[in-house]
Design an enzyme around this catalytic site. Structure first.
Site, PDB file in Angstrom:
ATOM      1  N   HIS A 177       0.866  -1.175   0.000  1.00  0.00           N
ATOM      2  CA  HIS A 177       0.000   0.000   0.000  1.00  0.00           C
ATOM      3  C   HIS A 177       0.903   1.225   0.000  1.00  0.00           C
ATOM      4  O   HIS A 177       1.728   1.393   0.904  1.00  0.00           O
ATOM      5  CB  HIS A 177      -0.921  -0.012   1.218  1.00  0.00           C
ATOM      6  CG  HIS A 177      -1.968  -1.073   1.151  1.00  0.00           C
ATOM      7  ND1 HIS A 177      -2.432  -1.749   2.259  1.00  0.00           N
ATOM      8  CD2 HIS A 177      -2.637  -1.590   0.081  1.00  0.00           C
ATOM      9  CE1 HIS A 177      -3.357  -2.624   1.889  1.00  0.00           C
ATOM     10  NE2 HIS A 177      -3.490  -2.543   0.572  1.00  0.00           N
TER      11      HIS A 177
ATOM     12  N   GLU B 146       1.581   3.253   3.163  1.00  0.00           N
ATOM     13  CA  GLU B 146       2.113   2.565   4.343  1.00  0.00           C
ATOM     14  C   GLU B 146       3.613   2.393   4.118  1.00  0.00           C
ATOM     15  O   GLU B 146       4.061   1.447   3.481  1.00  0.00           O
ATOM     16  CB  GLU B 146       1.388   1.238   4.546  1.00  0.00           C
ATOM     17  CG  GLU B 146      -0.104   1.434   4.818  1.00  0.00           C
ATOM     18  CD  GLU B 146      -0.917   0.155   4.841  1.00  0.00           C
ATOM     19  OE1 GLU B 146      -0.303  -0.944   4.885  1.00  0.00           O
ATOM     20  OE2 GLU B 146      -2.155   0.245   4.800  1.00  0.00           O
TER      21      GLU B 146
ATOM     22  N   HIS C 251       3.308  -3.914   6.391  1.00  0.00           N
ATOM     23  CA  HIS C 251       2.242  -2.926   6.256  1.00  0.00           C
ATOM     24  C   HIS C 251       2.315  -1.922   7.398  1.00  0.00           C
ATOM     25  O   HIS C 251       3.242  -1.938   8.212  1.00  0.00           O
ATOM     26  CB  HIS C 251       0.870  -3.621   6.243  1.00  0.00           C
ATOM     27  CG  HIS C 251       0.546  -4.320   4.971  1.00  0.00           C
ATOM     28  ND1 HIS C 251      -0.433  -3.893   4.104  1.00  0.00           N
ATOM     29  CD2 HIS C 251       1.071  -5.437   4.410  1.00  0.00           C
ATOM     30  CE1 HIS C 251      -0.503  -4.716   3.063  1.00  0.00           C
ATOM     31  NE2 HIS C 251       0.410  -5.666   3.226  1.00  0.00           N
TER      32      HIS C 251
ATOM     33  N   GLU D 184       2.004  -5.691  10.553  1.00  0.00           N
ATOM     34  CA  GLU D 184       1.539  -4.315  10.711  1.00  0.00           C
ATOM     35  C   GLU D 184       2.495  -3.653  11.702  1.00  0.00           C
ATOM     36  O   GLU D 184       2.613  -4.096  12.853  1.00  0.00           O
ATOM     37  CB  GLU D 184       0.103  -4.292  11.247  1.00  0.00           C
ATOM     38  CG  GLU D 184      -0.892  -5.067  10.389  1.00  0.00           C
ATOM     39  CD  GLU D 184      -1.284  -4.311   9.141  1.00  0.00           C
ATOM     40  OE1 GLU D 184      -0.900  -3.134   9.009  1.00  0.00           O
ATOM     41  OE2 GLU D 184      -1.980  -4.895   8.294  1.00  0.00           O
TER      42      GLU D 184
END
Length: 457
Positions: free
Chosen positions: A86, A89, A216, A308
């Site tokens: 992404h 990110e 991410h 994440e």
């Protein structure tokens, strides 16, 4: 309980940063210059290559670390990191650039842990899968007013919702019978995905990856498959339902390795959410269809998790040093997990390599296959297993093996041609670019050792 020297050795080996660190955000041209600089500083252990182009023509560069760059050495596993899927990110992108510099410098300084890591595995680092999206996000900068600006690629597509949906086929096969691995792609799959997705799919089909992590931002948690729940169609993405893989305990362990080596992920409370041990099953968080980590597991031999790494998708530059220190040890420890379980060669009675042989573990409904050099890798937790190798036209062979915690167990198979039926035999392919000549003997064994904003992944 381990003694103090052995317990603290990994941290001691990484306790001193010798690399000239420049903590800043890298636009595309800066990223390319950084990768070339690392390659030029460590030409004997790196290879810089691209796997394709983005919608706007930017190359998707990969930096490889190996004691024999560009060559798959039998019994040496392939592992990868993918960042910036992404575009907004961005921490993973910066961490992977810093990791590249770190590996190069530590290798040059003869850090024994990094020497072993590069000598015993082949590491591939893709800092940015979505360079077009990044440029849009970077033009805005670290701002919360346009939180999703740059997330998608230049065609406005979310790349982590763009892989062929193989979960549906697997759930059907699990219920009614059918393959549990290497599920086939639709004939028209290339026309259904974006250029970046197509490049990554072709990449992971071309190399026998064993382990992977996808970096991410937007939360702090290690997310493991499946991302898509069995009842995704009926419940919708916002109603959670855990969807474990046949390797659920292994995936939980891999996620915990990263979480507990991370500076604060394991504490659980981050970004206003709580995840016990800092890990979560993807579907139990929210159901996601056509994601990359499920695709890796269902179509290849690769076990991938999603990391994440920051509450803020686009951290300010002054936050980068703290984030690097919080992730450095975890990034190294996760790479080292590629050596867990069993590995070996699958040969015929004449000691020729057998490509595509199926390796099954009793009680785990997920098989792996041998690569083009006849070698296979099967990640497993410590324990005793019944393992079977089989190939068309050959009698299967079954062995019992005990896996320890201190590195892979070597388990070779030599299959005899079946006398009861005749099938075409899949031979190892002839030598191609980036490959060594076909091996006719077993290689010498080496010494082995809930979220504020919807859906970051």
């Amino acid at each position: 309980m381990p003694d103090l020297p052995s317990a603290f050795l990994p941290l001691l080996l990484l306790s001193k940063l010798v690399a000239p660190v420049t903590f800043r955000h890298h636009r595309y041209d800066d990223l390319v210059r950084t990768l070339y600089r690392v390659h030029n500083q460590c030409p004997d252990i790196t290879r810089l290559y691209n796997i394709g182009r983005s919608v706007k023509g930017r190359y998707l560069y990969v930096l490889e670390f190996s004691d024999h760059p560009g060559i798959h050495e039998p019994l040496e596993p392939e592992v990868k990191y993918v960042g910036n899927m992404h575009g907004n990110e961005v921490l993973g992108r910066e961490l992977l650039l810093q990791l590249s510099e770190f590996l190069c410098e530590e290798f040059r300084n003869r850090n024994p842990r990094i020497l072993r890591l590069i000598q015993d595995a082949r590491i591939h680092i893709l800092p940015s899968m979505n360079p077009d999206g990044y440029e849009v996000a970077a033009a805005q900068g670290p701002s919360t007013s346009g939180y999703l600006v740059g997330r998608n690629n230049a065609n406005g597509v979310d790349l982590n919702r763009n892989f062929p949906d193989l979960n549906t086929y697997f759930y059907y096969n699990e219920k009614y019978g059918g393959p549990n691995h290497h599920l086939p792609l639709p004939d028209n799959w290339k026309s259904q995905v974006e250029p970046e997705t197509r490049a990554v799919i072709q990449w992971i089909r071309s190399l026998n990856f064993v382990l992977s992590a996808n970096l991410h931002g937007g939360a702090v948690v290690a997310n493991y498959p499946y991302d898509k729940s069995l009842d995704h169609r009926f419940r919708g993405p916002h109603r959670t339902s855990k969807s474990p893989t046949p390797d659920d305990q292994l995936f939980q362990t891999l996620a915990k390795v990263y979480s507990y080596a991370h500076g604060w992920m394991h504490q659980g409370w981050n970004c206003g959410d709580y995840f016990p041990d800092g890990i979560t099953n993807g579907a139990s968080w929210y159901s996601l269809s056509k994601g990359m980590q499920d695709f890796n597991y269902l179509h290849t031999n690769c076990f991938e998790i999603t990391l994440e790494l920051s509450c803020n998708k686009f951290p300010r530059q002054e936050e980068l040093p703290r984030e690097w220190l919080g992730n450095r040890e975890a990034l190294i420890q996760f790479l080292e997990q590629v050596h867990q379980g069993i590995k070996g060669m699958v040969l015929d009675e004449n000691s020729n390599n057998l490509t595509g042989a199926v390796i099954s573990v009793a009680g785990i409904n997920h098989d792996v296959t041998s690569g083009e050099h006849g070698d296979y890798f099967r990640l497993l937790l410590p324990g005793t297993y019944t393992v079977t190798a089989k190939a068309p036209g050959y009698d299967p062979q079954t062995v019992t093996v005990t896996v320890g915690p201190a590195g892979p167990t070597l388990v070779n198979f030599q299959l005899n041609r079946s006398t009861s039926q005749v099938h075409p035999v899949q031979k190892a392919p002839s030598r191609g670019q980036g490959s060594r000549p076909k091996q006719s003997r077993i290689p010498k064994k080496k010494d082995t050792a809930t979220k504020r904003h919807r859906g970051p992944a």
